[in-house]
Design an enzyme around this catalytic site. Structure first.
Site, PDB file in Angstrom:
ATOM      1  N   ARG A 103     -22.076 -27.065  28.088  1.00 25.15           N
ATOM      2  CA  ARG A 103     -20.615 -27.174  28.007  1.00 25.15           C
ATOM      3  C   ARG A 103     -20.281 -28.582  28.444  1.00 25.15           C
ATOM      4  NH1 ARG A 103     -16.070 -22.978  29.885  1.00 25.15           N
ATOM      5  NH2 ARG A 103     -16.730 -22.219  27.858  1.00 25.15           N
ATOM      6  N   HIS A 130     -16.140 -24.598  19.773  1.00 24.11           N
ATOM      7  CA  HIS A 130     -16.608 -23.541  20.675  1.00 24.11           C
ATOM      8  C   HIS A 130     -17.220 -22.418  19.827  1.00 24.11           C
ATOM      9  CE1 HIS A 130     -17.149 -21.267  24.200  1.00 24.11           C
ATOM     10  NE2 HIS A 130     -15.916 -21.085  24.609  1.00 24.11           N
ATOM     11  N   GLN A 133     -17.765 -18.778  21.215  1.00 24.83           N
ATOM     12  CA  GLN A 133     -16.523 -18.004  21.297  1.00 24.83           C
ATOM     13  C   GLN A 133     -16.261 -17.314  19.963  1.00 24.83           C
ATOM     14  OE1 GLN A 133     -14.355 -17.583  23.990  1.00 24.83           O
ATOM     15  NE2 GLN A 133     -13.551 -16.045  22.608  1.00 24.83           N
ATOM     16  N   ARG A 289     -18.605 -11.536  23.874  1.00 25.51           N
ATOM     17  CA  ARG A 289     -19.298 -12.814  24.056  1.00 25.51           C
ATOM     18  C   ARG A 289     -20.754 -12.554  24.449  1.00 25.51           C
ATOM     19  NH1 ARG A 289     -16.587 -17.400  25.674  1.00 25.51           N
ATOM     20  NH2 ARG A 289     -18.671 -18.303  25.522  1.00 25.51           N
TER      21      ARG A 289
HETATM   22  N1   CP Z   1     -13.654 -18.326  26.703  1.00 22.58           N
HETATM   23  C1   CP Z   1     -14.472 -19.000  27.521  1.00 22.58           C
HETATM   24  O1   CP Z   1     -15.323 -19.774  27.099  1.00 22.58           O
HETATM   25  O2   CP Z   1     -14.299 -18.725  28.845  1.00 22.58           O
HETATM   26  P1   CP Z   1     -14.904 -19.525  30.066  1.00 22.58           P
HETATM   27  O3   CP Z   1     -14.265 -20.877  30.096  1.00 22.58           O
HETATM   28  O4   CP Z   1     -14.559 -18.705  31.273  1.00 22.58           O
HETATM   29  O5   CP Z   1     -16.390 -19.651  29.881  1.00 22.58           O
HETATM   30  N1  NVA Z   2      -9.378 -24.647  24.726  1.00 24.24           N
HETATM   31  C1  NVA Z   2      -9.841 -24.199  26.027  1.00 24.24           C
HETATM   32  C2  NVA Z   2     -10.831 -23.103  25.887  1.00 24.24           C
HETATM   33  C3  NVA Z   2     -11.404 -22.560  27.146  1.00 24.24           C
HETATM   34  C4  NVA Z   2     -12.461 -21.526  26.912  1.00 24.24           C
HETATM   35  C5  NVA Z   2     -10.418 -25.389  26.776  1.00 24.24           C
HETATM   36  O1  NVA Z   2     -11.116 -26.200  26.144  1.00 24.24           O
HETATM   37  O2  NVA Z   2     -10.176 -25.522  27.963  1.00 24.24           O
END
Ligand code: CP
Ligand code: NVA
Length: 302
Positions: A103, A130, A133, A289
């Site tokens: 990430r 993402h 997701q 997920r």
């Molecule tokens: N939706 C998602 O990726 O959640 P987190 O940021 O908690 O991992």
């Molecule tokens: N768009 C959001 C998604 C979090 C899972 C972010 O990037 O913070």
């Protein structure tokens, strides 16, 4: 040959269907308490430059369910935080691990990790996409709608990383995509172009009701993503009319499902009554997920 998943477009429609089938099977096995030690003695490195609840916990539990091991590598604690290059980190980790999920702030970081490692790399959220997701989301859509072709997927809010993956994923799976974003927050032209080349049918509007009209799915995400905090004040003003609430749901199909990748800012992009209401599938989506990512790491790391 190792395979990386940096974008949802790294998977074909057939591969996504296969993953969803495998995910459903893994979900059933988990509910039945059947052992699934398919990745015994394998290790997944999890690099995090940003916070996470769902992604971190679901990947870690996935490796536990498979009899393997997951290592949480906070970028501030490993030597990347002191200037070791991504290239050297990728080469080094390839000698220990069987897979990396990352990430990251900049999308180029996952690209570099993938280029310089000899093990599969999974994008667990970048500034641009993402894909993990969207796999969980597609599993949820399949459970509720039993198909993708012909569905209308309405995105309401920021044309962000999750939106990009949803746009491209909808194009791959044959869903009609309608995004309502305030002016200046639409998905970037390169993603619209890519969706077009995938045969995607989409509209971009600044009217949430146009997007939500007769929708099968209404999806929203935070107005202020991780990294956008400096723009918070301006964004709260710009997005004020882009809330998913009961009034918006009225223009959608009666059996519309409401989705959110989470974390949510209740009372901003979505109201409590919608989030906790009968059309919401948000917490099943969060659970999925786990199952969808299990299918993905099994495909890449087995
Ligand atoms: N939706 C998602 O990726 O959640 P987190 O940021 O908690 O991992
Ligand atoms: N768009 C959001 C998604 C979090 C899972 C972010 O990037 O913070």
């Amino acid at each position: 040959m190792k395979k990386d998943v940096l974008s949802i477009t790294d998977l074909t429609r057939e591969e996504i269907y296969e993953l969803l089938e495998s995910a459903a099977d893994l979900k059933a096995k988990r509910k039945a308490g059947e052992p699934t030690e398919f990745l015994k003695n394998k290790s997944l490195g999890m690099i995090f430059e940003k916070s996470s609840t769902r992604t971190r916990v679901s990947f870690e539990v996935a490796m536990t369910d498979f009899g393997g091991h997951a290592l949480y590598l906070n970028s501030r604690d490993i030597q990347i935080g002191r200037g070791e290059t991504i290239e050297d980190t990728a080469r080094t980790l390839s000698g220990y691990l069987h897979g990396i999920m990352a990430r990251v702030m900049k999308h180029e970081t996952v690209e570099k990790l993938a280029k310089y490692s000899t093990i599969p790399v999974i994008n667990a959220l970048s500034a641009l996409e993402h894909p993990c997701q969207i796999l969980g989301d597609f599993m949820t859509i399949m459970e509720y709608k039993k198909k993708f072709e012909g569905l209308k997927f309405a995105w309401v809010g920021d044309g962000n990383n999750v939106c990009n993956s949803a746009l491209l994923g909808s194009a791959i799976m044959g869903m009609e995509f309608a995004a309502a974003c305030p002016k200046g927050y639409e998905p970037k032209a390169e993603f619209l172009e890519k969706a077009k080349t995938l045969g995607g049918k989409f509209i971009i509007t600044d009217d949430p009701k146009v997007a939500a009209k007769d929708a099968d799915i209404i999806y929203t995400d935070v107005w202020v993503s991780m990294g956008d905090e400096a723009e918070q004040e301006k964004r709260l003003k710009d997005f004020a009319k882009f809330q998913v609430n009961t009034e918006l749901l009225e223009v959608a199909k009666p059996d519309v499902i409401v989705m959110h990748c989470l974390p949510a800012r209740r009372g901003l992009e979505i109201t409590d009554d919608v989030m906790d209401g009968p059309n919401s599938v948000i917490f099943e989506e969060a659970e999925n997920r786990l199952h969808a990512q299990k299918a993905l790491i099994l495909k890449l790391m087995r």
